[in-house]
Design an enzyme around this catalytic site. Structure first.
Site, mmCIF file in Angstrom:
data_model
loop_
_atom_site.group_PDB
_atom_site.id
_atom_site.type_symbol
_atom_site.label_atom_id
_atom_site.label_comp_id
_atom_site.label_asym_id
_atom_site.label_seq_id
_atom_site.Cartn_x
_atom_site.Cartn_y
_atom_site.Cartn_z
ATOM 1 N N LYS A 77 -29.177 -43.948 -17.292
ATOM 2 C CA LYS A 77 -28.254 -44.066 -18.422
ATOM 3 C C LYS A 77 -29.074 -43.880 -19.703
ATOM 4 O O LYS A 77 -30.241 -44.316 -19.764
ATOM 5 C CB LYS A 77 -27.642 -45.474 -18.360
ATOM 6 C CG LYS A 77 -26.498 -45.773 -19.290
ATOM 7 C CD LYS A 77 -25.950 -47.176 -18.979
ATOM 8 C CE LYS A 77 -24.817 -47.590 -19.883
ATOM 9 N NZ LYS A 77 -24.238 -48.894 -19.523
ATOM 10 N N SER A 152 -19.342 -48.723 -19.260
ATOM 11 C CA SER A 152 -20.000 -47.753 -20.093
ATOM 12 C C SER A 152 -20.953 -46.830 -19.325
ATOM 13 O O SER A 152 -21.331 -45.782 -19.842
ATOM 14 C CB SER A 152 -20.773 -48.460 -21.205
ATOM 15 O OG SER A 152 -21.770 -49.313 -20.666
ATOM 16 N N SER A 176 -20.147 -52.850 -16.842
ATOM 17 C CA SER A 176 -20.435 -51.422 -17.032
ATOM 18 C C SER A 176 -21.097 -50.698 -15.873
ATOM 19 O O SER A 176 -21.222 -49.480 -15.914
ATOM 20 C CB SER A 176 -21.274 -51.216 -18.288
ATOM 21 O OG SER A 176 -20.427 -51.261 -19.403
#
Ligand code: GLN
Length: 476
Positions: A77, A152, A176
Site C-alpha cells: 500500500k 482504504s 481497511s
C-alpha cells in the site's frame, strides 16, 4: 485470475531453479501493465525490483542460502515507506516524496528475499473505505468494474485479486484490510495491535493502526505475518510474537467442541439479507464440524462507530499536524509569509476527507469539548474492551460479517460521509479493542464476494489463523 502458486511454492520454485526471481518480477510487472484499467497501482518499482531479482538469482547460482521468500514479488500500500518509488499515501500532500528509509515490515520481507514491485492505491492517508478518497484515481473492483474495491487498502486487495503479485500489504485502522478483502473475495488479516511494527508506515491513528497481509489463502497470510511480526526498537508499541510462530505447516484446531460466538449485534436488521444468508451458511459449516455455536451480545457494540469517529479523528488531527509544508509535505512556493505558507500548504495538500477529520479531531480535543467527546469516547472504549474480554472467557472466537453489504457502486456513497462511515460499523470494534481479526471469502451475494469475519483474543493470532484455515478447507 490465478497467476501464482502459494507463496511457499513460489519461493521453492525460485530456490530450486524451476523459475527465477527475475522471471517472477517480469511476470508481475507485465501483469501490472496489463491491468492498469483497474487503478490498483500508483507507482511501479521497476529498476530496483529487477536489480534485486538479479541479485537473488546470482546468489542461487552461486549455491548460497536464500530467504524464505526468495524471488517472491509483492505489492505494498502506498503508505509504506519504500525505496525505488515515491511514497504518497495517495495524497497530493506527499506527491513527490522519496522516503529516506524503508518501513520495518518491508525490510523484514526483503531480508527474506521478497521483492516489492509496486505501490498500491488507497484512500488518501487511509481515510475511507472505497479508495474514492484517493487524490489520484479510484480503484475498480475486479469482480465488477462499476463497483468499488473497498478501502482504504483497495489497491492492495484488487492487486491480489487480479493476481498482480502473490501478496500485498495493507494497513487497518478501522477495517481497511478486512473490508476491501471482503469486497474483493481475498483473505485480509488484521493482526493484534502491536504485533507488527508500524515504523515507516504513514501514521493515521496511532492507537488503532495495524498493518497486515492481503493474500489469496490463509496459509500465505500466516507466513507473511510470521516474517513481519515481533518487537521492533523503532516502534515502542510492538510486542513479542508467539513463540510457536504463525506459519501453519498443517497445524489443525479441533473445531469439534470449540465454542464459537456469533455476534448478535452484527446480525441485526441493518445486515443485507443476501450477506446474512452467506454468514448463516458459514455458521452452519462450523456447526456441522462440531463447534458449539453461541449467541454473544456485546451491549456497547452499537456505540463503537461513534467512539471510533471521535478517537480516530482526534489522533488523525494530531498525526497530520506534521504536514506543515516546512520540513516535508506539499509547500506553496508562492506564499509570502510564514503563516500564509502554513495555511496554503495545508489547504492545497489535503483533500476534503483529511480536512474533515482534522476539523472533527481538533474540535473533540479542544478545551471545553474534550470531556464531552474525547474523554467520554475513551470511557466507552474501555467498556467495549471489557465486554470483549468477558466474552472471550466463554468463547474461543467471535464470528460475524465484515460489512453490512457487498461492494457498492462507485459514486453511490462518496458524497455522503455518514453513509461512508456506516460501512465501517462491523470492523472498527476489533481496532478499538486491539484484537486480531480476519476476513475470509465465505460465498457470494449475487455475483459479489462476501467475507466472514473471525476475531480472537489479543495475541491469539496463531489460533485465529488455524481456525480460519480450517474454515477455508471446509468451504472449498
Ligand atoms: N474506513 C475507515 C475509516 O475511514 C477505516 C480506515 C482504515 O482502516 N484505514 O476510518
Amino acid at each position: 485470475m490465478v497467476h501464482w502458486k502459494t507463496i511457499k511454492q513460489e519461493a521453492n520454485d525460485v530456490a530450486n531453479g524451476t523459475t527465477s526471481a527475475l522471471a517472477n518480477v517480469n511476470k508481475s510487472l507485465k501483469l501490472i501493465q496489463d491491468n492498469e484499467e483497474f487503478g490498483a497501482i500508483i507507482s511501479v518499482i521497476k529498476d530496483r525490483s529487477i536489480e534485486r531479482a538479479k541479485f537473488i538469482d546470482a546468489q542461487i547460482a552461486k549455491g548460497q542460502k536464500v530467504g524464505r521468500l526468495a524471488g517472491v514479488p509483492f505489492i505494498a500500500k502506498d503508505n509504506f515507506l519504500t525505496f525505488g518509488s515515491e511514497t504518497t499515501a495517495a495524497s497530493n500532500m506527499l506527491k513527490g516524496f522519496n522516503a529516506p528509509y524503508q518501513s520495518t515490515a518491508i525490510e523484514k520481507l526483503e531480508a527474506e528475499g521478497a521483492i516489492c514491485v509496486a505501490k498500491a492505491n488507497l484512500d488518501a492517508f487511509a481515510h475511507g473505505g472505497s479508495t474514492e478518497n484517493s487524490d489520484f484515481f479510484v480503484t475498480k473492483n475486479p469482480h465488477d468494474k462499476t463497483r468499488v474495491a473497498g478501502g482504504s487498502s483497495g489497491g492492495s486487495a484488487a492487486a491480489v485479486t487480479l493476481g498482480l503479485a502473490p501478496f500485498a500489504l495493507g494497513s487497518d485502522t478501522g477495517g481497511s484490510i478486512r473490508e476491501p478483502a471482503s469486497f474483493c473475495g481475498v483473505v485480509g488479516l488484521k493482526p493484534t495491535y502491536g504485533l507488527v511494527s508500524r515504523s515507516g508506515v504513514v501514521a493515521m491513528a496511532s492507537s488503532t493502526d495495524v498493518i497486515g497481509p492481503i493474500t489469496t489463502n490463509v496459509a500465505d497470510a500466516a507466513l507473511v505475518l510470521d516474517i513481519m511480526s515481533g518487537k521492533d526498537l523503532l516502534d515502542s508499541t510492538t510486542i513479542d510474537n508467539d513463540p510457536k510462530g504463525y506459519e501453519l505447516n498443517g497445524a489443525k484446531s479441533n473445531i469439534s467442541g470449540m465454542r464459537i460466538g456469533v455476534i448478535k449485534e452484527y446480525m441485526d436488521d441493518g445486515l443485507d439479507p443476501e450477506v446474512k444468508k452467506v454468514i448463516t451458511e458459514s455458521i452452519e459449516i462450523f456447526k456441522k464440524a462440531g463447534a458449539v455455536i453461541v449467541d454473544v451480545s456485546l451491549p456497547s457494540l452499537p456505540t463503537a462507530l461513534a467512539v471510533y469517529y471521535i478517537v480516530v479523528p482526534a489522533e488523525v488531527s494530531s498525526n497530520l499536524s506534521r504536514y506543515d509544508g516546512q520540513r516535508f509535505g506539499h509547500n506553496d512556493i508562492n506564499a509570502k509569509t510564514l503563516e500564509e505558507s502554513y495555511v496554503n500548504s495545508r489547504s492545497q495538500g489535503f483533500g476534503s476527507e483529511a480536512k474533515r477529520r482534522i476539523m472533527i479531531g481538533t474540535h473533540v480535543l479542544s478545551s471545553g469539548y474534550y470531556d464531552a467527546y474525547y474523554k467520554k469516547a475513551q470511557t466507552v472504549r474501555t467498556k467495549l474492551i471489557n465486554e470483549f474480554n468477558n466474552s472471550f472467557k466463554s468463547v474461543d472466537a467471535l464470528i460475524g460479517p465484515v460489512t453490512p453489504e457487498v461492494a457498492f457502486k462507485i459514486g453511490a456513497n462518496s458524497d455522503d460521509p455518514l453513509k461512508m462511515y456506516l460501512i465501517d460499523i462491523m470492523t472498527v470494534a476489533a481496532n478499538l479493542v486491539g484484537v486480531p481479526a480476519i476476513s475470509i471469502p465465505a460465498g457470494l451475494a449475487g455475483d459479489m464476494p462476501v467475507g466472514l469475519q473471525i476475531m480472537a483474543p489479543q495475541q491469539k493470532d496463531r489460533d485465529l489463523l488455524i481456525l480460519a484455515s480450517e474454515f477455508e478447507g471446509l468451504i472449498k
